[in-house]
Design an enzyme around this catalytic site. Structure first.
Site, PDB file in Angstrom:
ATOM      1  CG  LEU A 178      -2.030  -0.969   1.387  1.00  0.00           C
ATOM      2  CD1 LEU A 178      -2.794  -0.701   2.676  1.00  0.00           C
ATOM      3  CD2 LEU A 178      -2.969  -0.924   0.195  1.00  0.00           C
ATOM      4  CG  ASP A 179       0.355   4.416  -2.776  1.00  0.00           C
ATOM      5  OD1 ASP A 179       1.189   3.645  -3.288  1.00  0.00           O
ATOM      6  OD2 ASP A 179      -0.545   4.988  -3.426  1.00  0.00           O
ATOM      7  NE  ARG A 180       5.091   8.641   5.169  1.00  0.00           N
ATOM      8  CZ  ARG A 180       4.971   9.961   5.251  1.00  0.00           C
ATOM      9  NH1 ARG A 180       4.825  10.687   4.150  1.00  0.00           N
ATOM     10  NH2 ARG A 180       5.024  10.569   6.419  1.00  0.00           N
TER      11      ARG A 180
END
Length: 299
Positions: A142-144
Site C-alpha cells: 500500500l502507498d504510505r
C-alpha cells in the site's frame, strides 16, 4: 545476471534486516572507493567504522575491509542506518496471524517497507520488532498515504503460493474513499484507462491507448460535504485509484498528487489521504478455505 540472494549472514538487529547489493561491472581500486561513490550521502569515515564493527560482509559472512578488492558479481551485506527518524504517531493493528501469514491494519502515513527517510518507522520493521518473525515479508503493498489491510508471509515455503494469488489477480480487494459529490456522474461504473509514468517521476498519468488499468466504482452514501465511494480494482497499477477518481472529477480528499501536485507537508499529520484498503478476500492456496479480512479503521 545474479538472481538468487544468499541467506543473510548478518542477524536482524532491532527489527532491521541487513540490506544487500550485487557489485556491478566496473573498475574500482577497492571496496571502500566503490561504496563512497555509490552511496554519496554516506562519508568515508562512516563506512570505515561500519567495517571495523564487522557490519559489512560478503555472502559467506566474511568481514570486508576498506582495502578489500572490488569483485564484480560479489554480493555484499550491510546495515542501513539513519541519523534521525521522526516517530509516526499512529499504531498498526494485527488483525490475524497463523503459522504462514500475518494480516495487519496499517495507519495512514506509515510506509510498508523501509525506503528513503523511513527505516524503523515502517510497518515491516515495527511488526518484526513486535512479533520476532525474522522472515516476515509483505506479499503486496500500500502507498504510505493509504491506510488499511496488508498481508504478510512469514513462512518461506508457502510464500510463493500466496504471492501468486496477487500475480494471477485471484484476490478480491475493496477500497473506500471520501471524495467530492458529482450528482451527474452515473454510478456504478467501470473506469478503464492506459496508465504510464508521469511527471514528476512519482506521479502516474492516463494516455491514449489500450487500457491497462480497470476499477469498478460505486457510490455508497452522500454526506454533507462529500461522498463515500467503494472501489474494486481489477488491476494494480501504481496510484490507480487516485488517478481514476481524479480523472472522473472526484479527486480523493487530501490527495496532494492528483489532479495537481501540492508542496510536501513533511511531518504534518493533520490531513490524511481519505483512502482506505477496507477488505481483502481470497481462497487460501494451501487449504482451500475462503479468507476474508477487513480494516477496523474509518474514514
Amino acid at each position: 545476471m545474479m538472481t538468487q540472494v544468499p541467506a543473510p549472514p548478518l542477524p536482524i538487529v532491532d527489527g532491521v534486516a541487513p540490506s544487500y547489493l550485487w557489485l556491478p561491472a566496473g573498475s574500482w581500486p577497492n571496496l571502500l572507493v566503490f561504496l563512497e561513490q555509490r552511496f554519496r550521502a554516506i562519508d568515508r569515515a562512516t563506512w570505515i567504522a561500519r567495517m571495523a564493527r564487522g557490519e559489512v560482509v560478503d555472502g559467506d559472512g566474511v568481514r570486508l575491509t576498506p582495502d578489500s578488492p572490488y569483485r564484480r558479481g560479489m554480493c555484499i551485506f550491510y546495515y542501513r542506518e539513519l541519523d534521525a527518524e521522526t516517530p509516526i504517531p499512529f499504531e498498526e493493528i494485527i488483525l490475524y496471524q497463523d503459522e504462514r501469514i500475518l494480516v495487519a491494519d496499517k495507519p495512514h502515513f506509515l510506509p510498508v517497507i523501509p525506503t528513503g527517510r523511513f527505516l524503523h518507522e515502517t510497518l515491516l520493521v515495527r511488526l518484526k520488532k513486535r512479533t520476532g518473525l525474522a522472515h516476515l515479508t509483505p506479499i503486496h503493498r500500500l502507498d504510505r498515504e493509504t491506510a488499511g489491510v496488508v498481508i504478510f508471509s512469514h513462512d518461506v515455503a508457502s510464500r510463493g503460493a500466496y504471492q501468486s494469488l496477487f500475480q494471477q489477480r485471484l484476490v478480491d480487494k475493496t477500497y473506500e474513499a471520501l471524495a467530492p459529490t458529482r450528482p451527474e456522474l452515473a454510478l456504478p461504473l467501470v473506469h478503464r484507462s492506459r496508465m504510464v509514468d508521469g511527471v514528476p517521476f512519482f506521479r502516474m498519468q492516463e494516455v491514449a491507448g489500450e487500457p491497462n488499468s480497470e476499477t469498478r466504482i460505486e457510490l455508497i452514501e452522500q454526506r454533507e460535504t462529500c461522498s463515500l465511494y467503494h472501489m474494486h480494482p481489477l488491476t494494480g497499477k501504481k496510484h490507480q485509484l487516485r488517478v481514476h477518481l481524479a480523472a472522473l472529477g472526484i479527486p480523493i480528499i487530501n490527495d496532494t498528487f492528483y489532479p495537481e501536485v501540492y508542496p510536501c507537508k513533511g511531518d504534518d499529520w493533520s490531513a490524511p489521504l481519505k483512502l482506505l484498503a477496507r477488505e481483502i478476500s481470497f481462497t487460501d492456496p494451501l487449504d482451500g478455505r475462503r479468507r476474508h479480512f477487513a480494516s477496523q479503521r474509518e474514514l
